[in-house]
Motif scaffolding. Structure first.
Motif, PDB file in Angstrom:
ATOM      1  N   LEU A  14       0.833  -1.198   0.000  1.00 32.75           N
ATOM      2  CA  LEU A  14       0.000   0.000   0.000  1.00 32.75           C
ATOM      3  C   LEU A  14       0.872   1.254   0.000  1.00 32.75           C
ATOM      4  O   LEU A  14       0.595   2.218  -0.708  1.00 32.75           O
TER       5      LEU A  14
ATOM      6  N   ASP B 220       2.377   1.669  -3.504  1.00 31.41           N
ATOM      7  CA  ASP B 220       1.365   2.099  -4.462  1.00 31.41           C
ATOM      8  C   ASP B 220       0.975   3.564  -4.244  1.00 31.41           C
ATOM      9  O   ASP B 220       0.674   4.284  -5.197  1.00 31.41           O
ATOM     10  N   ALA B 221       0.978   3.987  -2.970  1.00 30.64           N
ATOM     11  CA  ALA B 221       0.603   5.369  -2.651  1.00 30.64           C
ATOM     12  C   ALA B 221       1.788   6.328  -2.757  1.00 30.64           C
ATOM     13  O   ALA B 221       1.602   7.550  -2.690  1.00 30.64           O
TER      14      ALA B 221
ATOM     15  N   ARG C   9      -6.370  -4.493   1.855  1.00 29.65           N
ATOM     16  CA  ARG C   9      -6.279  -4.179   0.433  1.00 29.65           C
ATOM     17  C   ARG C   9      -7.469  -4.745  -0.347  1.00 29.65           C
ATOM     18  O   ARG C   9      -7.932  -4.135  -1.309  1.00 29.65           O
TER      19      ARG C   9
ATOM     20  N   VAL D 121     -10.274  -2.327   0.350  1.00 34.38           N
ATOM     21  CA  VAL D 121     -10.088  -1.104  -0.437  1.00 34.38           C
ATOM     22  C   VAL D 121     -10.522  -1.342  -1.877  1.00 34.38           C
ATOM     23  O   VAL D 121     -11.215  -0.509  -2.483  1.00 34.38           O
TER      24      VAL D 121
ATOM     25  N   LEU E  41      -6.538   5.275  -3.602  1.00 36.04           N
ATOM     26  CA  LEU E  41      -5.758   5.558  -2.401  1.00 36.04           C
ATOM     27  C   LEU E  41      -5.666   7.048  -2.107  1.00 36.04           C
ATOM     28  O   LEU E  41      -5.473   7.445  -0.953  1.00 36.04           O
ATOM     29  N   ASP E  42      -5.822   7.886  -3.137  1.00 39.22           N
ATOM     30  CA  ASP E  42      -5.765   9.327  -2.931  1.00 39.22           C
ATOM     31  C   ASP E  42      -7.139   9.937  -2.681  1.00 39.22           C
ATOM     32  O   ASP E  42      -7.281  11.157  -2.562  1.00 39.22           O
TER      33      ASP E  42
ATOM     34  N   SER F 215     -10.410  10.137   2.945  1.00 39.96           N
ATOM     35  CA  SER F 215     -10.689   9.019   3.844  1.00 39.96           C
ATOM     36  C   SER F 215     -12.151   9.023   4.262  1.00 39.96           C
ATOM     37  O   SER F 215     -12.653  10.049   4.728  1.00 39.96           O
TER      38      SER F 215
ATOM     39  N   THR G 173      -6.256  11.578   3.184  1.00 42.95           N
ATOM     40  CA  THR G 173      -6.572  10.604   2.150  1.00 42.95           C
ATOM     41  C   THR G 173      -6.759   9.213   2.764  1.00 42.95           C
ATOM     42  O   THR G 173      -6.358   8.951   3.904  1.00 42.95           O
TER      43      THR G 173
ATOM     44  N   ALA H  60      -5.192   6.510   1.804  1.00 46.09           N
ATOM     45  CA  ALA H  60      -3.867   5.928   2.014  1.00 46.09           C
ATOM     46  C   ALA H  60      -3.233   6.458   3.295  1.00 46.09           C
ATOM     47  O   ALA H  60      -2.679   5.694   4.094  1.00 46.09           O
TER      48      ALA H  60
END
Length: 367
Positions: free
Chosen positions: A92, A95-96, A216, A219, A226-227, A230, A236, A238
């Protein structure tokens, strides 16, 4: 065939490699950049120096790290060691593109395991493996490791950086951590745990570093990037999920030094049911009141979005309790006051009772 015309099937890397073979193979052509490794060592030397503590002998660069237990204040010490990683949480983070806190996670997962045995973390070493070394990325990770060491009061005395293009893809990386602590002989935990003892839960900072394969999947099921903002907190998605694991070293050691601690359990993979029994003698059941605390909103979001059963949530995640301290009934108030003074959010969450079961949830958690 015209020797100046390359076949269509050749890749750029193959062309570069063929060219390098004609001129003699090099490590760089094989995908390993020694100069980048040297640059990383130079970048992290000040970070390591910032974690120095009594007992550290020398600095980075030797074949091994030296530590003087007598200079650290120990008379008759027993060494305690621990090793761990960060797991799928790294996927994660990669990726973020956020690498600043996973180093704290790495340290936390090791030193929190030391302190529950009554040991003071002394020093830490890391292993960083990647497909292609990015000095800035790696230095950011190590800066997080140094911050974790400062929080735990231990020294970053060494480590290993491995550039493995045949093992990892591109900028993917993995982390492992190794920590050594010490306790004076006769002060190790657990000790004298008995029926009637009270379980005090220390709040977690979120998911910590377990269960991210399931996180994950949730998600992905949510359809959120991820951006995205939240759905259960600020910032966010992530950023909220990557909140670093809380380091409980100083508060738990303070309880121990005050003579208030009988045992402690670090709540990692396996959750409360899987970790509390590890510090209990046979014939005792940990009876936990799930209504005694409010789990952080991230856990409710995970449960609802992924349709994760309550039993599975409790078995996979810390569900808001990252550490449990076992104290005598008469010491509860003093322990809570000490923990509050150390900056912990803590509350009684159950007690130990005679029984054959390891763990019993007396009331469900409220998501």
């Amino acid at each position: 065939m015209d020797p100046n015309v390359l076949p269509q099937c050749h890749t750029v890397s193959e062309v570069a490699l063929n060219s390098s073979i004609q001129n003699g193979l090099t490590y760089a052509a094989a995908g390993v950049d020694i100069a980048a490794g040297d640059a990383l060592v130079d970048a992290i030397k000040p970070l390591a120096k910032s974690t120095n503590r009594p007992g550290v002998m020398g600095g980075l660069g030797g074949f091994g790290a030296l530590f003087d237990l007598r200079a650290a204040g120990f008379t008759d010490p027993v060494l305690v060691s621990s090793t761990d990683g960060v797991g799928t949480k790294l996927r994660l983070a990669i990726d973020a593109g956020r690498h600043d806190t996973v180093g704290i996670d790495l340290v936390a997962m090791c030193v929190n395991d030391l302190v529950v045995q009554g040991a003071t973390p002394l020093f830490f070493l890391d292993y960083f493996a990647t497909g292609a070394l990015d000095v800035a990325q790696a230095a950011t990770v190590v800066a997080g490791i140094a911050e974790g060491c400062r929080q735990a009061g231990c020294a970053l005395v060494g480590g290993e950086t491995a550039e493995l293009p045949g093992m990892y893809h591109g900028g993917d990386y993995d982390l492992a951590g190794f920590s050594v602590g010490a306790a004076e002989r006769g002060t190790l935990l657990p000790r004298d745990v008995a029926a009637g003892d009270v379980l005090i839960g220390l709040a977690s900072s979120g998911v910590h570093s377990n269960g991210f394969s399931l996180v994950r999947r949730v998600v992905a099921a949510s359809g959120l990037g991820l951006d995205a903002p939240s759905p259960f907190g600020v910032g966010t998605l992530a950023g909220a999920l990557l909140a670093p694991t809380r380091i409980y070293v100083k508060s738990v050691l303070a309880l121990h030094a005050a003579g208030l601690l009988r045992a402690a359990a670090h709540i990692t993979g396996g959750g409360l049911p899987g970790n509390l029994p590890r510090v209990l003698p046979a014939g005792l059941t940990a009876v936990v009141d799930g209504s005694a605390w409010a789990p952080p909103p991230v856990f409710g979001w995970l449960a609802r979005t992924g349709a994760v059963a309550a039993e599975e949530m409790l078995r996979v995640f810390n569900c808001g309790i990252g550490m449990v301290a076992v104290v005598r009934p008469g010491d509860v108030d003093a322990a809570l006051a000490l923990l509050a003074g150390a900056g912990e959010v803590a509350m009684p969450i159950g007690r130990l009772e005679p029984g054959t079961a390891d763990f019993l949830l007396a009331a469900p958690l409220a998501w």
